[in-house]
Structures are given as C-alpha cells and as structure tokens.
Design a protein around this motif. Sequence first.
Motif, PDB file in Angstrom:
ATOM      1  N   GLN A 118     -74.449  17.386  13.204  1.00 14.10           N
ATOM      2  CA  GLN A 118     -74.866  17.464  11.810  1.00 14.10           C
ATOM      3  C   GLN A 118     -76.383  17.535  11.663  1.00 14.10           C
ATOM      4  O   GLN A 118     -76.897  18.266  10.809  1.00 14.10           O
ATOM      5  CB  GLN A 118     -74.311  16.279  11.037  1.00 14.10           C
TER       6      GLN A 118
ATOM      7  N   LYS B 273     -69.980  19.509  16.057  1.00 17.14           N
ATOM      8  CA  LYS B 273     -70.215  18.408  15.115  1.00 17.14           C
ATOM      9  C   LYS B 273     -71.622  17.798  15.258  1.00 17.14           C
ATOM     10  O   LYS B 273     -71.793  16.583  15.280  1.00 17.14           O
ATOM     11  CB  LYS B 273     -69.129  17.344  15.250  1.00 17.14           C
TER      12      LYS B 273
ATOM     13  N   ARG C 294     -71.375  23.365  13.949  1.00 19.81           N
ATOM     14  CA  ARG C 294     -70.106  23.032  13.290  1.00 19.81           C
ATOM     15  C   ARG C 294     -69.038  22.738  14.344  1.00 19.81           C
ATOM     16  O   ARG C 294     -68.298  21.765  14.238  1.00 19.81           O
ATOM     17  CB  ARG C 294     -69.653  24.165  12.381  1.00 19.81           C
TER      18      ARG C 294
ATOM     19  N   SER D   7     -71.651  17.870   0.393  1.00 20.07           N
ATOM     20  CA  SER D   7     -70.874  19.113   0.414  1.00 20.07           C
ATOM     21  C   SER D   7     -70.917  19.784  -0.958  1.00 20.07           C
ATOM     22  O   SER D   7     -71.130  21.003  -1.062  1.00 20.07           O
ATOM     23  CB  SER D   7     -69.422  18.817   0.815  1.00 20.07           C
TER      24      SER D   7
ATOM     25  N   ASN E 231     -68.906  22.860   4.740  1.00 23.49           N
ATOM     26  CA  ASN E 231     -67.777  22.449   5.571  1.00 23.49           C
ATOM     27  C   ASN E 231     -68.163  21.360   6.572  1.00 23.49           C
ATOM     28  O   ASN E 231     -67.368  20.456   6.840  1.00 23.49           O
ATOM     29  CB  ASN E 231     -67.188  23.654   6.301  1.00 23.49           C
ATOM     30  N   ILE E 232     -69.361  21.450   7.123  1.00 25.93           N
ATOM     31  CA  ILE E 232     -69.823  20.410   8.058  1.00 25.93           C
ATOM     32  C   ILE E 232     -69.882  19.063   7.339  1.00 25.93           C
ATOM     33  O   ILE E 232     -69.416  18.042   7.857  1.00 25.93           O
ATOM     34  CB  ILE E 232     -71.197  20.787   8.665  1.00 25.93           C
ATOM     35  N   TYR E 233     -70.439  19.063   6.135  1.00 30.23           N
ATOM     36  CA  TYR E 233     -70.493  17.818   5.363  1.00 30.23           C
ATOM     37  C   TYR E 233     -69.089  17.327   5.007  1.00 30.23           C
ATOM     38  O   TYR E 233     -68.794  16.139   5.104  1.00 30.23           O
ATOM     39  CB  TYR E 233     -71.313  18.003   4.085  1.00 30.23           C
ATOM     40  N   ALA E 234     -68.218  18.245   4.595  1.00 29.70           N
ATOM     41  CA  ALA E 234     -66.852  17.857   4.221  1.00 29.70           C
ATOM     42  C   ALA E 234     -66.109  17.250   5.406  1.00 29.70           C
ATOM     43  O   ALA E 234     -65.428  16.228   5.268  1.00 29.70           O
ATOM     44  CB  ALA E 234     -66.098  19.068   3.670  1.00 29.70           C
ATOM     45  N   GLU E 235     -66.265  17.871   6.579  1.00 38.09           N
ATOM     46  CA  GLU E 235     -65.588  17.356   7.779  1.00 38.09           C
ATOM     47  C   GLU E 235     -66.109  15.976   8.166  1.00 38.09           C
ATOM     48  O   GLU E 235     -65.389  15.185   8.775  1.00 38.09           O
ATOM     49  CB  GLU E 235     -65.765  18.337   8.940  1.00 38.09           C
ATOM     50  N   ALA E 236     -67.363  15.694   7.801  1.00 40.80           N
ATOM     51  CA  ALA E 236     -67.944  14.375   8.088  1.00 40.80           C
ATOM     52  C   ALA E 236     -67.675  13.377   6.966  1.00 40.80           C
ATOM     53  O   ALA E 236     -68.122  12.231   7.033  1.00 40.80           O
ATOM     54  CB  ALA E 236     -69.451  14.524   8.315  1.00 40.80           C
TER      55      ALA E 236
ATOM     56  N   ASN F 260     -70.735  27.169   5.745  1.00 32.67           N
ATOM     57  CA  ASN F 260     -70.708  26.369   6.980  1.00 32.67           C
ATOM     58  C   ASN F 260     -71.253  24.967   6.753  1.00 32.67           C
ATOM     59  O   ASN F 260     -70.671  23.985   7.203  1.00 32.67           O
ATOM     60  CB  ASN F 260     -71.489  27.065   8.092  1.00 32.67           C
TER      61      ASN F 260
ATOM     62  N   TRP G 190     -68.920  14.010   0.943  1.00 35.44           N
ATOM     63  CA  TRP G 190     -68.477  14.868  -0.144  1.00 35.44           C
ATOM     64  C   TRP G 190     -69.592  15.217  -1.123  1.00 35.44           C
ATOM     65  O   TRP G 190     -69.656  16.345  -1.615  1.00 35.44           O
ATOM     66  CB  TRP G 190     -67.303  14.217  -0.863  1.00 35.44           C
TER      67      TRP G 190
END
Length: 182
Positions: free
Chosen positions: A132, A130, A127, A170, A159-164, A156, A167
């Motif tokens: 993924q 980054k 995370r 996520s 959140n990793i998917y959301a930050e990338a 976690n 959606w």
Amino acid sequence: MQLKFSRHLIGSIVCWNALISAYAQNGDAEATFSSFRDMIESGLYPDSVSFLSVLTACSHRGLVEKALWYFNSMIQVYNLDPRREHYATMIDVLCRSGRFNEAEKLISEMPFEPDEIMWSSVLNSCRIHKNQDLAEKAADQLFKMDALRDAAAYVNMSNIYAEAGKWEKSQKVKKAMRERGD
C-alpha cells in the motif's frame, strides 16, 4: 520450434534482432536467449534492440536474475546506455516479483524521470503484492501527470484501499476520479 539459419545468410544485426524479438514477443525465452548467443557467436555485438528483446523475454517468464544479468552486461560489457524502455522493462520485472526496494533504487538512479508506464507498472504490482505504501506513491505520481489517459490508476488505488478495508480512502479516490470526469 527454433529456426536455424546459416550464419552466411544472416549477418545483419537487423535480421538477428527481428528473430530475437519474434521469439521474445511469443514467449519463447529459451529460443530468445539461444538466438542472442548465436548472434554474438556469429561475430555481431548486440545493440539496444537486442537487449530490449532479451529483457522482454525475461519479463514474460519472470526471470529476474537473468534480467538483472542482461541489464548489467548491457552497461558493463557492451557499454550501452539503457534507454527508457530498458528501465521500464526492468522496473516491471522487479515489481512483478515483489522486489520493490530494488525497483525504487533503479527508479532513483535513472537519468530521467519515470513516466506513466513505469508508475503504472509499479502500481499494478503493488496491488498484487499488497504494498500500500508504494502504491500510494505511484498513484500520487500518476495523478499528477497531465498525460494520464484513463482511470486505471484511480480504480487500482481505490481497489487497494478497499481490499485493505480503508473504505474512506477508497471513496475519496473514487470521488477524485469522478471530479476528473471519468
């Protein structure tokens, strides 16, 4: 403050390990390494507890090369077989510094399967850095574990998917977490 003891008063590996461990747990890497050297100079050979303490000190300070040196000397110089906790500490050191290829290689060479602690360490570092692809692998391993006690891996990964900006993925992870009962 580093304590100095007479070598006549402390000859037991248990006493040395207590001292080395105390320094390591309190984040005093230099005192940890110095005490480790003093123990060896006093004529005692380090054991697995000694090495776990110096590896822990390396982990707390992000001293990757030093951790690799100690880990390798444990095997090559002192002929000690690393235990699960030594590998877990090394995986943590490597992942925290973003050296995922080396961590994956170490995982593949271990004489046992990685556990929840190891995969959680990988996921947490993925995370931060980054990564993924490896995060998905670590999360998949964690999701398969019956002993998974909390929802941290799900959170976690979501959140990793959301930050990338992924959606849908996520939301899929959140749904799996809800279905699991967390």
